[in-house]
Every structure is written in C-alpha cells, then in structure tokens.
Design an enzyme around this catalytic site. Structure first.
Site, PDB file in Angstrom:
ATOM      1  N   HIS A 253     -29.761  -1.365 -39.454  1.00  0.00           N
ATOM      2  CA  HIS A 253     -28.960  -0.137 -39.287  1.00  0.00           C
ATOM      3  C   HIS A 253     -29.859   1.072 -39.456  1.00  0.00           C
ATOM      4  O   HIS A 253     -30.783   1.037 -40.274  1.00  0.00           O
ATOM      5  CB  HIS A 253     -27.819  -0.085 -40.319  1.00  0.00           C
ATOM      6  CG  HIS A 253     -26.752   0.908 -39.986  1.00  0.00           C
ATOM      7  ND1 HIS A 253     -26.840   2.231 -40.345  1.00  0.00           N
ATOM      8  CD2 HIS A 253     -25.583   0.771 -39.308  1.00  0.00           C
ATOM      9  CE1 HIS A 253     -25.751   2.866 -39.914  1.00  0.00           C
ATOM     10  NE2 HIS A 253     -24.977   2.010 -39.271  1.00  0.00           N
ATOM     11  N   GLU A 308     -21.060  -4.423 -37.227  1.00  0.00           N
ATOM     12  CA  GLU A 308     -20.733  -5.041 -35.934  1.00  0.00           C
ATOM     13  C   GLU A 308     -20.590  -6.560 -36.068  1.00  0.00           C
ATOM     14  O   GLU A 308     -19.806  -7.176 -35.357  1.00  0.00           O
ATOM     15  CB  GLU A 308     -21.846  -4.750 -34.912  1.00  0.00           C
ATOM     16  CG  GLU A 308     -22.134  -3.283 -34.711  1.00  0.00           C
ATOM     17  CD  GLU A 308     -21.383  -2.686 -33.532  1.00  0.00           C
ATOM     18  OE1 GLU A 308     -20.739  -3.452 -32.799  1.00  0.00           O
ATOM     19  OE2 GLU A 308     -21.439  -1.468 -33.361  1.00  0.00           O
TER      20      GLU A 308
HETATM   21  N1  ACO Z   1     -33.369  -8.277 -35.602  1.00  0.00           N
HETATM   22  C1  ACO Z   1     -34.688  -8.496 -35.756  1.00  0.00           C
HETATM   23  N2  ACO Z   1     -35.558  -7.556 -36.173  1.00  0.00           N
HETATM   24  C2  ACO Z   1     -35.081  -6.347 -36.437  1.00  0.00           C
HETATM   25  C3  ACO Z   1     -33.707  -6.044 -36.310  1.00  0.00           C
HETATM   26  C4  ACO Z   1     -32.845  -7.057 -35.878  1.00  0.00           C
HETATM   27  N3  ACO Z   1     -31.543  -6.851 -35.729  1.00  0.00           N
HETATM   28  N4  ACO Z   1     -33.514  -4.751 -36.631  1.00  0.00           N
HETATM   29  C5  ACO Z   1     -34.709  -4.260 -36.951  1.00  0.00           C
HETATM   30  N5  ACO Z   1     -35.663  -5.221 -36.826  1.00  0.00           N
HETATM   31  C6  ACO Z   1     -37.062  -5.074 -37.096  1.00  0.00           C
HETATM   32  C7  ACO Z   1     -37.767  -4.426 -35.911  1.00  0.00           C
HETATM   33  O1  ACO Z   1     -38.218  -5.386 -34.985  1.00  0.00           O
HETATM   34  C8  ACO Z   1     -38.884  -3.685 -36.566  1.00  0.00           C
HETATM   35  O2  ACO Z   1     -39.925  -4.597 -36.848  1.00  0.00           O
HETATM   36  P1  ACO Z   1     -41.484  -4.163 -36.717  1.00  0.00           P
HETATM   37  O3  ACO Z   1     -41.652  -3.066 -37.734  1.00  0.00           O
HETATM   38  O4  ACO Z   1     -42.231  -5.413 -37.026  1.00  0.00           O
HETATM   39  O5  ACO Z   1     -41.650  -3.666 -35.313  1.00  0.00           O
HETATM   40  C9  ACO Z   1     -38.305  -3.257 -37.918  1.00  0.00           C
HETATM   41  O6  ACO Z   1     -37.236  -4.179 -38.192  1.00  0.00           O
HETATM   42  C10 ACO Z   1     -37.730  -1.843 -37.884  1.00  0.00           C
HETATM   43  O7  ACO Z   1     -36.931  -1.662 -36.709  1.00  0.00           O
HETATM   44  P2  ACO Z   1     -36.414  -0.228 -36.212  1.00  0.00           P
HETATM   45  O8  ACO Z   1     -36.038  -0.312 -34.786  1.00  0.00           O
HETATM   46  O9  ACO Z   1     -37.375   0.835 -36.618  1.00  0.00           O
HETATM   47  O10 ACO Z   1     -35.113  -0.052 -37.099  1.00  0.00           O
HETATM   48  P3  ACO Z   1     -34.005   1.051 -36.908  1.00  0.00           P
HETATM   49  O11 ACO Z   1     -33.464   1.303 -38.240  1.00  0.00           O
HETATM   50  O12 ACO Z   1     -34.489   2.213 -36.172  1.00  0.00           O
HETATM   51  O13 ACO Z   1     -32.954   0.304 -35.958  1.00  0.00           O
HETATM   52  C11 ACO Z   1     -31.033  -0.749 -35.194  1.00  0.00           C
HETATM   53  C12 ACO Z   1     -31.651   0.144 -36.274  1.00  0.00           C
HETATM   54  C13 ACO Z   1     -31.197  -0.088 -33.823  1.00  0.00           C
HETATM   55  C14 ACO Z   1     -29.539  -0.919 -35.503  1.00  0.00           C
HETATM   56  C15 ACO Z   1     -31.729  -2.129 -35.206  1.00  0.00           C
HETATM   57  O14 ACO Z   1     -31.666  -2.689 -36.486  1.00  0.00           O
HETATM   58  C16 ACO Z   1     -31.176  -3.080 -34.155  1.00  0.00           C
HETATM   59  O15 ACO Z   1     -31.593  -3.026 -32.987  1.00  0.00           O
HETATM   60  N6  ACO Z   1     -30.216  -3.984 -34.551  1.00  0.00           N
HETATM   61  C17 ACO Z   1     -29.611  -4.921 -33.604  1.00  0.00           C
HETATM   62  C18 ACO Z   1     -28.486  -4.252 -32.797  1.00  0.00           C
HETATM   63  C19 ACO Z   1     -27.242  -3.959 -33.653  1.00  0.00           C
HETATM   64  O16 ACO Z   1     -26.781  -4.778 -34.434  1.00  0.00           O
HETATM   65  N7  ACO Z   1     -26.671  -2.744 -33.454  1.00  0.00           N
HETATM   66  C20 ACO Z   1     -25.479  -2.301 -34.174  1.00  0.00           C
HETATM   67  C21 ACO Z   1     -25.842  -1.329 -35.255  1.00  0.00           C
HETATM   68  S1  ACO Z   1     -24.420  -0.918 -36.290  1.00  0.00           S
HETATM   69  C22 ACO Z   1     -23.697   0.395 -35.577  1.00  0.00           C
HETATM   70  O17 ACO Z   1     -24.248   1.055 -34.755  1.00  0.00           O
HETATM   71  C23 ACO Z   1     -22.259   0.722 -35.923  1.00  0.00           C
END
Ligand code: ACO
Length: 372
Positions: A253, A308
């Site tokens: 998140h 979600e």
């Molecule tokens: N699965 C696997 N790895 C993940 C996930 C995930 N769901 N989320 C983050 N990571 C990892 C990334 O690959 C990254 O790794 P790295 O540093 O080795 O490259 C690290 O964690 C940080 O990721 P960011 O993209 O910087 O995290 P951010 O906080 O910006 O992203 C987000 C948040 C977009 C929700 C992300 O966690 C994601 O894509 N989740 C999956 C989609 C999802 O569930 N969306 C619903 C969100 S809830 C809502 O909007 C109401």
C-alpha cells in the site's frame, strides 16, 4: 511572474499539501490505524453496524439504536435505468441514477443530514435495480426492516441473505464508508464549496471513484485466487509469480506501512465465514503463504495485506459479480462523501487553488501588430 521567481510551492497532485481540516477520519499509514471520529475501525466493525457508523460520520454521535433501511426510487430513476444498455458500466449506471434522483428532489443549500440519509439509502436501490434490469428482471421494492447492506443484497437477488452474508456485507460497508481526503471525497468537497447541491457532489465523487487509479476493482485478486485454485497450489504459484517479478494483488500500500486496518477487520469477518465458504478458506490460507514469502523476499520493506484482498474474498464469498464491486464500494462510500459535504458546507470556503502558467508569453496574432 516567471516560474523561477514564483515563491509559491508547486505540488503536482497536491501531494503533501494540507488542503483543509477534518474531524471525520484519521488515516495513520505509519501505524496502520484508521479512526472514524476517533474510534478504531476494528471496534466499529466488531460492535457497530453501517447505520451506526453512517450516523457517527454525519453527526459525530454514536447511536446504538440507529437503523437505516434502503428507500424506494422515484419512478423517473427506474425509467432512466431501464433505458440504459444492459452493457453499461455499473458505475455509470449508479452515477446516472444519483443524477436523476437529484433532479427529482430539488435539493437546496445548505445540505442536510436528512439529505445524506436519503441519498445513502436510495443509491443501493438504484444499483440493485440496474443490476436486475440488465439481466431482464424487474426491480424489487425495498424491505425497510433490513439494514442498507442487507437490504441491498435482498433487492439485488430477491432473497434475504444468510446471517453470515448480511454480517459480512455490513462489515464491508463499514470499512469502505470513509477514508479522508481521497480523490473522490475531495471532488465532493470542491463541488460543495461552490454551494452546489449534495446530489451534484456525490455524482461527481462517483465519477472520480470510477477511475482505475482510485476505485479499481479488486477483481484482479479474484482472478489470482481463481488461478491458484486450491490451498496446496498456493506456495508454488506465489513463488513463480514473485520469481517472474510480478506483484501479488491485494498486498502492499502507498500509505499504510503496517497491516491495512481495513483488511484486518475484514479478515476477522472472512474467518468467521470460512467454515461455510471454501473460497474464503482459500483466501485466508493464500494470505498466510503470501505474507511469509513477501517477508522473505523484502525483509526491509513492510509489505502487508491491503483492503482489496479481503474485499475480494468477502464479495466472492457472498457470490457477488466482480463487475459490481466498484459500484458497491461507491454505495458504502456514500456515508463518507455526504459527511464531508456536510463538513465542507458548515465551514465553507470556495476551493480554488492557484496554478503556474507555463504557456507562451504575451504575443500578437499572426499578421497583427502589437496592440493592434
Ligand atoms: N507484490 C510483490 N512485491 C511487491 C508488492 C506486491 N504486491 N508491492 C510492493 N512490492 C515490492 C516491489 O516490487 C518493490 O520491490 P523492490 O524494491 O525490490 O523493487 C517494493 O516492494 C516497493 O514497491 P513500491 O512500488 O515502491 O511500493 P508502493 O508503496 O509505491 O506501491 C502498491 C504500493 C502500488 C499498492 C503496490 O504495493 C502494489 O502494486 N500492490 C499490488 C496491487 C494492489 O494490491 N493494489 C491495491 C492497493 S489498495 C488500494 O488502492 C485501496
């Protein structure tokens, strides 16, 4: 003034800008807390109902006897929903229903709690009516005895839901009711700030929520759980997904750096239903494996379940079609949107930010002398 001489802070997306004050909800991402008027979301789910929470958001009062049943639609709303193509997006249908409802009410300024109650209880009737009409079925009249989430399920299916399904839906409505200054709520406040009416504000909010960057459906979580299929396949499927560099849907998140408190509250509900629904059992088991794997691979990055994941689990457990998920979210969020409309109106100031002009300097039309 040139851009470099402009002393004002530019914040695209208004990130980091305090655009107002609210006493409705606190989103504390660092500590994984969500409070409605000071009360933790977990307590509200365990001890409250959607009606109590909606009244709390609107009035600040905790009313243990609160009851809100769905309300009947003006004929004009049903007529317009009937005229929509069955392929219409459910969010478009809901926005249209709210708009026609507003046109038939002549809502004035200032907005009132009574208007908030009526909007929040009429919208579920509109979505249920559209969902039935697109399937060639007639809308069902509200049963005023039932609370809004249960009444919506009744008007959607024609059957009273089981106690477990009604409880799960109520819990979902509570966790989705409010989340502070997100894009749709801010939209509602901008519209209200012009002294426009509550239906216009909510119609605009639905439009903002429709975008995939805001109210994107948790349907990808559903696809993920379908692909995994059974608990014994979870470990391998998750390893393969992470090895490919893909993300696990329903985890991580932007704001919460701890377990999303809404997911925690819904998980409790989902676990309560797990005995009766294999689907929810699968979701709970997949979550355990996913959290373990994410921790192994990102020991320094807190990655937890987000709302979600359990939204999908609860909706699927109840048997709702994924193409209704965003619109059901919008139904629940009516309480929060209308609470913000009331708060904005009570201390109103027209919302009108500045913008930095980066177009051409003053010039003359081709062939026209300066000043000509
Ligand atoms: N699965 C696997 N790895 C993940 C996930 C995930 N769901 N989320 C983050 N990571 C990892 C990334 O690959 C990254 O790794 P790295 O540093 O080795 O490259 C690290 O964690 C940080 O990721 P960011 O993209 O910087 O995290 P951010 O906080 O910006 O992203 C987000 C948040 C977009 C929700 C992300 O966690 C994601 O894509 N989740 C999956 C989609 C999802 O569930 N969306 C619903 C969100 S809830 C809502 O909007 C109401």
């Amino acid at each position: 003034m040139t851009a470099t001489a402009d002393p004002r802070v530019l914040s695209p997306g208004l990130e980091g800008v305090l655009a107002g004050e609210t006493s409705i909800a606190l989103v504390d991402g660092a500590n994984g807390r969500l409070l409605y008027r000071g009360y933790p979301i977990g307590q509200l789910v365990r001890h409250g109902s959607y009606a109590m929470v909606a009244e709390l958001l609107w009035t600040g009062e905790w009313l243990p006897d609160a009851h809100l049943g769905t309300t009947a639609l003006p004929q004009a709303v049903v007529d317009v929903l009937r005229a929509l193509p069955p392929t219409a997006n459910a969010m478009d249908a809901l926005r249209t229903g709210v708009s026609v409802w507003g046109a038939s009410q002549s809502l004035g300024w200032p907005p009132t709690v009574e208007q908030a109650r009526t909007m929040t209880t009429a919208a579920p009737s509109a979505l249920a009516a559209f969902a039935r009409l697109r399937d060639g079925k007639e809308p069902i009249d509200p049963d005023p005895e039932l609370g809004v989430p249960e009444g919506f399920l009744y008007q959607l299916t024609g059957e009273r839901p089981s106690a477990a399904a009604a409880r799960a839906m109520d819990a979902y409505f509570i966790v989705a009711a409010e989340h502070s200054f997100n894009a749709s709520t801010f939209t509602a406040r901008v519209i209200t700030s012009t002294q426009s009416d509550m239906a216009s504000a909510v119609g605009g909010a639905i439009g903002a929520l429709k975008g995939p960057l805001h109210g994107g459906a948790p349907s990808e979580v559903v696809s993920q759980l379908h692909e995994i299929g059974s608990v014994d396949r979870a470990e391998q499927w998750i390893d393969e997904t992470l090895d490919r560099g893909d993300r696990l849907m329903g985890f991580g998140h932007r704001v919460y750096r701890a377990y999303d408190p809404r997911a925690a509250a819904l998980r409790e509900v989902a676990e309560g239903m797990a005995g009766s629904a294999d689907w929810l059992k699968l979701a709970v088991a997949v979550e355990d494996v996913a959290l373990r794997k994410l921790k192994e691979r990102h020991p320094d990055r807190p990655l937890f379940t987000n709302v979600e994941f359990y939204t999908a689990a609860v909706m699927q457990g109840i048997g709702l079609p994924p193409n209704l998920y965003p619109a059901i979210f919008a139904l629940a969020r009516h309480a929060g949107w209308t609470a913000h409309v009331l708060e904005q109106a009570a201390g109103n100031r027209l919302i009108r930010p500045d913008v930095r002009y980066i177009g051409p300097a003053e010039r003359s039309l081709p062939g026209v002398a300066a000043g000509g």
